[in-house]
Design an enzyme around this catalytic site. Structure first.
Site, PDB file in Angstrom:
ATOM      1  N   ASP A   1       3.783   3.218   6.966  1.00  0.00           N
ATOM      2  CA  ASP A   1       2.986   2.984   8.177  1.00  0.00           C
ATOM      3  C   ASP A   1       3.762   2.335   9.310  1.00  0.00           C
ATOM      4  O   ASP A   1       4.858   1.812   9.125  1.00  0.00           O
ATOM      5  CB  ASP A   1       1.800   2.072   7.844  1.00  0.00           C
ATOM      6  CG  ASP A   1       2.239   0.609   7.689  1.00  0.00           C
ATOM      7  OD1 ASP A   1       3.218   0.361   6.940  1.00  0.00           O
ATOM      8  OD2 ASP A   1       1.640  -0.261   8.333  1.00  0.00           O
TER       9      ASP A   1
ATOM     10  N   ASP B   1      14.223  -1.452   0.877  1.00  0.00           N
ATOM     11  CA  ASP B   1      14.931  -1.799   2.109  1.00  0.00           C
ATOM     12  C   ASP B   1      15.924  -2.911   1.763  1.00  0.00           C
ATOM     13  O   ASP B   1      17.006  -2.644   1.241  1.00  0.00           O
ATOM     14  CB  ASP B   1      13.866  -2.217   3.128  1.00  0.00           C
ATOM     15  CG  ASP B   1      14.392  -2.323   4.544  1.00  0.00           C
ATOM     16  OD1 ASP B   1      15.596  -2.417   4.719  1.00  0.00           O
ATOM     17  OD2 ASP B   1      13.584  -2.336   5.484  1.00  0.00           O
TER      18      ASP B   1
ATOM     19  N   LYS C   1       0.811  -1.193   0.000  1.00  0.00           N
ATOM     20  CA  LYS C   1       0.000   0.000   0.000  1.00  0.00           C
ATOM     21  C   LYS C   1       0.858   1.261   0.000  1.00  0.00           C
ATOM     22  O   LYS C   1       0.399   2.346  -0.341  1.00  0.00           O
ATOM     23  CB  LYS C   1      -0.861   0.038   1.272  1.00  0.00           C
ATOM     24  CG  LYS C   1      -1.820  -1.114   1.440  1.00  0.00           C
ATOM     25  CD  LYS C   1      -2.554  -0.968   2.781  1.00  0.00           C
ATOM     26  CE  LYS C   1      -3.289  -2.219   3.120  1.00  0.00           C
ATOM     27  NZ  LYS C   1      -3.793  -2.177   4.536  1.00  0.00           N
ATOM     28  N   GLY C   2       2.082   1.145   0.449  1.00  0.00           N
ATOM     29  CA  GLY C   2       2.902   2.311   0.781  1.00  0.00           C
ATOM     30  C   GLY C   2       3.072   3.348  -0.311  1.00  0.00           C
ATOM     31  O   GLY C   2       3.240   4.533  -0.029  1.00  0.00           O
TER      32      GLY C   2
ATOM     33  N   PHE D   1      13.476   3.587  11.304  1.00  0.00           N
ATOM     34  CA  PHE D   1      12.098   3.184  11.015  1.00  0.00           C
ATOM     35  C   PHE D   1      11.326   4.449  10.690  1.00  0.00           C
ATOM     36  O   PHE D   1      11.192   5.338  11.527  1.00  0.00           O
ATOM     37  CB  PHE D   1      11.473   2.472  12.219  1.00  0.00           C
ATOM     38  CG  PHE D   1      10.192   1.786  11.862  1.00  0.00           C
ATOM     39  CD1 PHE D   1      10.189   0.475  11.427  1.00  0.00           C
ATOM     40  CD2 PHE D   1       8.982   2.469  11.922  1.00  0.00           C
ATOM     41  CE1 PHE D   1       9.001  -0.157  11.064  1.00  0.00           C
ATOM     42  CE2 PHE D   1       7.782   1.846  11.562  1.00  0.00           C
ATOM     43  CZ  PHE D   1       7.807   0.528  11.136  1.00  0.00           C
ATOM     44  N   VAL D   2      10.830   4.549   9.452  1.00  0.00           N
ATOM     45  CA  VAL D   2      10.187   5.795   9.022  1.00  0.00           C
ATOM     46  C   VAL D   2       8.699   5.587   8.742  1.00  0.00           C
ATOM     47  O   VAL D   2       8.288   4.527   8.269  1.00  0.00           O
ATOM     48  CB  VAL D   2      10.885   6.396   7.781  1.00  0.00           C
ATOM     49  CG1 VAL D   2      12.203   7.033   8.171  1.00  0.00           C
ATOM     50  CG2 VAL D   2      11.098   5.364   6.691  1.00  0.00           C
TER      51      VAL D   2
HETATM   52  C1  PRP Z   1       7.388  -2.065   2.112  1.00  0.00           C
HETATM   53  C2  PRP Z   1       7.686  -1.215   0.893  1.00  0.00           C
HETATM   54  C3  PRP Z   1       8.253  -2.189  -0.091  1.00  0.00           C
HETATM   55  C4  PRP Z   1       8.908  -3.225   0.789  1.00  0.00           C
HETATM   56  C5  PRP Z   1      10.373  -2.990   0.805  1.00  0.00           C
HETATM   57  O1  PRP Z   1       6.132  -2.642   1.974  1.00  0.00           O
HETATM   58  O2  PRP Z   1       6.539  -0.593   0.398  1.00  0.00           O
HETATM   59  O3  PRP Z   1       7.261  -2.769  -0.901  1.00  0.00           O
HETATM   60  O4  PRP Z   1       8.392  -3.072   2.123  1.00  0.00           O
HETATM   61  O5  PRP Z   1      11.022  -3.936   1.619  1.00  0.00           O
HETATM   62  P1  PRP Z   1      12.204  -4.842   1.084  1.00  0.00           P
HETATM   63  O6  PRP Z   1      13.080  -4.002   0.212  1.00  0.00           O
HETATM   64  O7  PRP Z   1      12.914  -5.281   2.351  1.00  0.00           O
HETATM   65  O8  PRP Z   1      11.630  -6.012   0.351  1.00  0.00           O
HETATM   66  P2  PRP Z   1       5.389  -3.360   3.205  1.00  0.00           P
HETATM   67  O9  PRP Z   1       5.651  -4.835   3.126  1.00  0.00           O
HETATM   68  O10 PRP Z   1       5.748  -2.676   4.484  1.00  0.00           O
HETATM   69  O11 PRP Z   1       3.855  -3.157   2.869  1.00  0.00           O
HETATM   70  P3  PRP Z   1       3.008  -1.803   2.779  1.00  0.00           P
HETATM   71  O12 PRP Z   1       3.561  -1.006   1.625  1.00  0.00           O
HETATM   72  O13 PRP Z   1       1.630  -2.272   2.533  1.00  0.00           O
HETATM   73  O14 PRP Z   1       3.147  -1.061   4.098  1.00  0.00           O
END
Ligand code: PRP
Length: 190
Positions: free
Chosen positions: A171, A115, A55-56, A164-165
């Site tokens: 979120d 990340d 969703k981010g 952690f942002v």
């Molecule tokens: C976050 C972000 C990326 C992923 C990056 O999504 O939006 O898609 O993590 O992490 P990585 O590089 O370690 O694979 P998240 O899983 O938190 O879901 P969200 O966007 O719904 O909050």
């Protein structure tokens, strides 16, 4: 520096956290404008299919799309990692797929943050099999210090430390996505 204080209630104990402003709304909007101009120049005269990773990325994508000057179409995808909350097994599955065929299209994946890079690596491998004309990535935030795979976005807004942002789509337990700035969430040392 702007500091918000709030409390997270757990079953037994109450932990106190602080949120410190990392990137203001103005800084973010300026950067998104610069990214949109660069991307529009690079894709000049071509239609770009933006793929938001839910969703981010939804807020970043909304702002980016409105600042771009080339024609855009939009679709969204959602991924989930197997394994525990804190330790990714490296296996990723699509839980909501695209509705748009990619063949022959100029595709730009829109991420809020990279990340470890595991999610994006898996996504790009999957999308490449759908034979787009081109496949690029824009990420608003990048944490290169956390990378577990060899991967870089084509366009990056800000490189950030291993904090952690939250905010601007990001979120903590589904909260704070609607904040206009980006904040570092940390334990109060008091
Ligand atoms: C976050 C972000 C990326 C992923 C990056 O999504 O939006 O898609 O993590 O992490 P990585 O590089 O370690 O694979 P998240 O899983 O938190 O879901 P969200 O966007 O719904 O909050």
């Amino acid at each position: 520096m702007e500091i918000f204080s709030f409390t997270i209630h757990f079953k037994i104990n109450i932990l106190r956290f602080v949120m410190k402003l990392l990137l203001s709304e103005k800084e973010i909007q300026r950067k998104v404008g610069a990214l949109a101009r660069k991307i529009s120049r690079d894709f000049s005269g071509r239609e770009v299919l933006l793929i938001g990773v839910l969703k981010g990325a939804f807020i970043f994508m909304a702002d980016l799309a409105r600042k771009m000057t080339t024609p855009v179409k939009m679709d969204f995808i959602r991924l989930a990692s197997y394994g525990s909350e804190t330790q990714s097994s490296g296996k990723v599955k699509i839980t909501k797929d695209l509705e748009t065929p990619l063949q022959g299209k100029d595709v730009l994946v829109v991420e809020d943050i990279i990340d470890t890079g595991i999610t994006l690596q898996h996504l790009l491998q999957r999308l490449q099999t759908r034979r787009p004309r081109s496949l690029r990535v824009v990420a608003l935030l990048d944490k290169p210090g956390r990378r577990k795979v060899d991967l870089q976005a084509d366009y990056v807004g800000f490189q950030v430390e291993n904090h952690f942002v939250v905010g601007y789509g990001l979120d903590c337990a589904e909260e704070y996505r609607n904040l206009r700035g980006i904040y570092v969430l940390g334990k109060n040392s008091e």
